[in-house]
Design an enzyme around this catalytic site. Structure first.
Site, mmCIF file in Angstrom:
data_model
loop_
_atom_site.group_PDB
_atom_site.id
_atom_site.type_symbol
_atom_site.label_atom_id
_atom_site.label_comp_id
_atom_site.label_asym_id
_atom_site.label_seq_id
_atom_site.Cartn_x
_atom_site.Cartn_y
_atom_site.Cartn_z
ATOM 1 N N CYS A 219 97.541 41.457 22.626
ATOM 2 C CA CYS A 219 98.160 40.090 22.539
ATOM 3 C C CYS A 219 97.966 39.540 24.024
ATOM 4 C CB CYS A 219 99.798 40.316 22.616
ATOM 5 S SG CYS A 219 100.567 38.732 22.773
ATOM 6 N N GLU B 197 101.832 37.276 14.466
ATOM 7 C CA GLU B 197 102.910 36.817 15.109
ATOM 8 C C GLU B 197 103.231 35.368 14.439
ATOM 9 O OE1 GLU B 197 104.223 35.723 18.478
ATOM 10 O OE2 GLU B 197 106.251 36.142 18.187
ATOM 11 N N GLY C 93 87.779 40.453 13.981
ATOM 12 C CA GLY C 93 87.383 39.222 14.675
ATOM 13 C C GLY C 93 86.332 38.346 14.069
ATOM 14 N N GLY D 176 91.796 38.537 9.690
ATOM 15 C CA GLY D 176 92.995 37.636 10.344
ATOM 16 C C GLY D 176 93.025 36.224 9.719
ATOM 17 N N ARG D 177 92.750 35.051 10.444
ATOM 18 C CA ARG D 177 92.775 33.947 10.145
ATOM 19 C C ARG D 177 92.073 33.610 9.054
ATOM 20 N NH1 ARG D 177 90.730 31.648 15.619
ATOM 21 N NH2 ARG D 177 89.520 33.607 14.990
ATOM 22 N N GLN E 170 104.177 47.509 13.817
ATOM 23 C CA GLN E 170 103.430 47.355 15.412
ATOM 24 C C GLN E 170 104.431 47.256 16.412
ATOM 25 O OE1 GLN E 170 101.303 43.982 16.923
ATOM 26 N NE2 GLN E 170 99.626 45.309 16.499
ATOM 27 N N LYS F 279 95.476 48.687 18.323
ATOM 28 C CA LYS F 279 94.741 47.616 18.281
ATOM 29 C C LYS F 279 94.532 47.126 19.722
ATOM 30 C CE LYS F 279 94.712 43.590 15.563
ATOM 31 N NZ LYS F 279 94.906 42.457 16.376
HETATM 32 C C1 LIG Z 1 98.758 33.198 15.459
HETATM 33 C C2 LIG Z 1 98.365 34.609 15.696
HETATM 34 C C3 LIG Z 1 99.291 35.841 16.141
HETATM 35 C C4 LIG Z 1 98.947 36.886 16.291
HETATM 36 N N1 LIG Z 1 99.776 37.986 16.352
HETATM 37 C C5 LIG Z 1 99.374 39.340 16.505
HETATM 38 C C6 LIG Z 1 100.082 40.387 16.650
HETATM 39 O O1 LIG Z 1 101.387 40.014 16.270
HETATM 40 N N2 LIG Z 1 99.430 41.602 16.845
HETATM 41 C C7 LIG Z 1 98.292 41.901 16.979
HETATM 42 O O2 LIG Z 1 97.901 42.753 16.918
HETATM 43 N N3 LIG Z 1 97.637 40.810 16.841
HETATM 44 C C8 LIG Z 1 97.865 39.433 16.700
HETATM 45 N N4 LIG Z 1 97.004 38.542 16.666
HETATM 46 C C9 LIG Z 1 95.523 38.750 16.687
HETATM 47 C C10 LIG Z 1 94.906 38.949 15.125
HETATM 48 O O3 LIG Z 1 95.377 40.177 14.517
HETATM 49 C C11 LIG Z 1 93.448 39.013 15.260
HETATM 50 O O4 LIG Z 1 93.125 40.279 16.081
HETATM 51 C C12 LIG Z 1 92.781 37.976 15.709
HETATM 52 O O5 LIG Z 1 93.376 36.730 15.241
HETATM 53 C C13 LIG Z 1 91.246 38.083 15.433
HETATM 54 O O6 LIG Z 1 90.806 38.227 14.153
HETATM 55 P P1 LIG Z 1 90.503 36.914 13.210
HETATM 56 O O7 LIG Z 1 89.455 36.195 13.985
HETATM 57 O O8 LIG Z 1 90.079 37.437 12.002
HETATM 58 O O9 LIG Z 1 91.730 35.936 13.283
HETATM 59 C C14 LIG Z 1 97.550 37.122 16.275
HETATM 60 C C15 LIG Z 1 96.651 36.215 16.017
HETATM 61 C C16 LIG Z 1 96.926 35.015 15.897
HETATM 62 C C17 LIG Z 1 96.084 33.801 15.632
#
Ligand SMILES: Cc1cc2nc3c(=O)[nH]c(=O)nc-3n(C[C@H](O)[C@H](O)[C@H](O)COP(=O)(O)O)c2cc1C
Length: 319
Positions: free
Chosen positions: A98, A9, A200, A223-224, A68, A139
């Protein structure tokens, strides 16, 4: 083996999805969460969260976009899932991860991981109301305060009729702090039969391979790490010998940044365009040292035009 672009998001909107899926390295991506609180949302709410709905729920490169939803009222979640399916969503995903205080206060997201029965009720109601041909997925994190209900939650998700489960390998309390507990994904995965996606803390090839090994998952969500290095999915897909060196150099990233500013300004919001470039540079600096220098310079900028000019100058200097 599947590679999935994570829902994020405020970060992975239609434009970021367009950019990050342009090489076709992701199998699918997921919208930011659409919050279901107290009504059947109008069609425009679905189109706003997923403009790709006008393109058969695919990004311009043809990557499918899953919808989602986030919420806890079973009837409302079911009604909205049904509407999403009728509008053509290829898959409906539910957010049980979340960590936001406001979201959790309204019984959405990770707070539901304290009650597997509630998760079961929500997903069962959705599954019953949705057309059979549209898959329902979920998720989750490993838990809220601790991991004691991780397996029960996953089993509730499976029993309710979900056909895939993505696990972000941290609890809500662990937030986004490293490490991600990939070995816990394997533990949970061994207790369900539906496909599991591991997620993650995957920032480079080493993380990817370690996560696959420890989670025992072939399906991985980035993700990031994909924001920091938009080539990450491509690097993962390259044949051996693999290298962490981004395929596209800094010039390509500058062009991406300029494209992002211009397209965001087209929708009328210059301030948002500037803010998102600062936000993106803060991630890009993890993979590109040049992004850090640029971030230090542009973080003071108030005007988007000033930022665009700086990016153009930077690109011209490279040529
Ligand atoms: C800024 C931000 C917004 C996120 N928004 C959502 C979201 O809308 N829905 C969701 O399921 N996860 C959301 N997440 C979680 C990510 O999908 C992911 O599970 C999490 O960042 C871990 O993965 P990563 O370490 O590869 O970033 C968000 C994470 C971040 C950092």
């Amino acid at each position: 083996m599947k590679l999935i672009l994570a829902p994020m998001e405020g970060l992975v909107d239609v434009h970021m999805r367009t950019l990050l899926t342009q090489d076709g390295a992701f199998d699918y991506c997921v919208t930011e969460f659409l919050r279901v609180s107290d009504l059947l949302l109008p069609n425009k709410a679905f189109y706003r969260i997923c403009p790709e709905a006008h393109n058969d729920w695919k990004t311009p490169s043809g990557t499918p976009v899953h919808l989602q939803l986030l919420g806890s009222n079973p009837e409302l979640m079911a009604e909205n899932a049904r509407r999403g399916a009728i509008l053509g969503a290829p898959v409906i995903d539910v957010n049980f991860g979340c960590p936001s205080k406001t979201v959790n206060h309204n019984r959405g997201g990770s707070v539901l991981l304290q009650d597997p029965e509630e998760i079961y009720q929500i997903l069962s109601a959705m599954r019953q109301d949705m057309p059979n041909h549209v898959p329902l997925t979920a998720k989750m994190r490993l838990g809220y305060e601790d991991k004691s209900l991780a397996i029960e939650n996953a089993q509730a998700i499976e029993a309710a009729g979900a056909s895939e489960l993505c696990i972000h390998a941290r609890t809500k309390v662990e937030g986004y702090k490293p490490p991600a507990h990939w070995e816990w994904i394997a533990k949970v995965k061994s207790q369900v039969t539906i496909p599991v996606v591991a997620n993650g803390e995957i920032w480079n090839l080493d993380d990817y391979h370690k996560c696959r090994e420890l989670s025992e998952c072939d399906n991985i969500m980035l993700g990031r790490g994909a924001i920091a290095n938009p080539d990450l999915a491509n690097l993962i897909r390259q044949p051996p010998p693999q290298t962490n060196k981004p395929k596209n150099g800094w010039a390509q990233r500058l062009e991406d940044l300029m494209w992002m500013i211009n397209i965001t300004m087209e929708t009328g919001n210059a301030k948002f365009a500037a803010d998102r470039i600062k936000q993106w540079l803060a991630y890009l600096k993890l993979a590109y040292p040049q992004a850090d220098v640029l971030f230090q310079e542009v973080k003071r900028y108030k005007k988007t035009e000033q930022m665009l000019q700086k990016l153009e100058d930077e690109l011209a200097n490279l040529k």
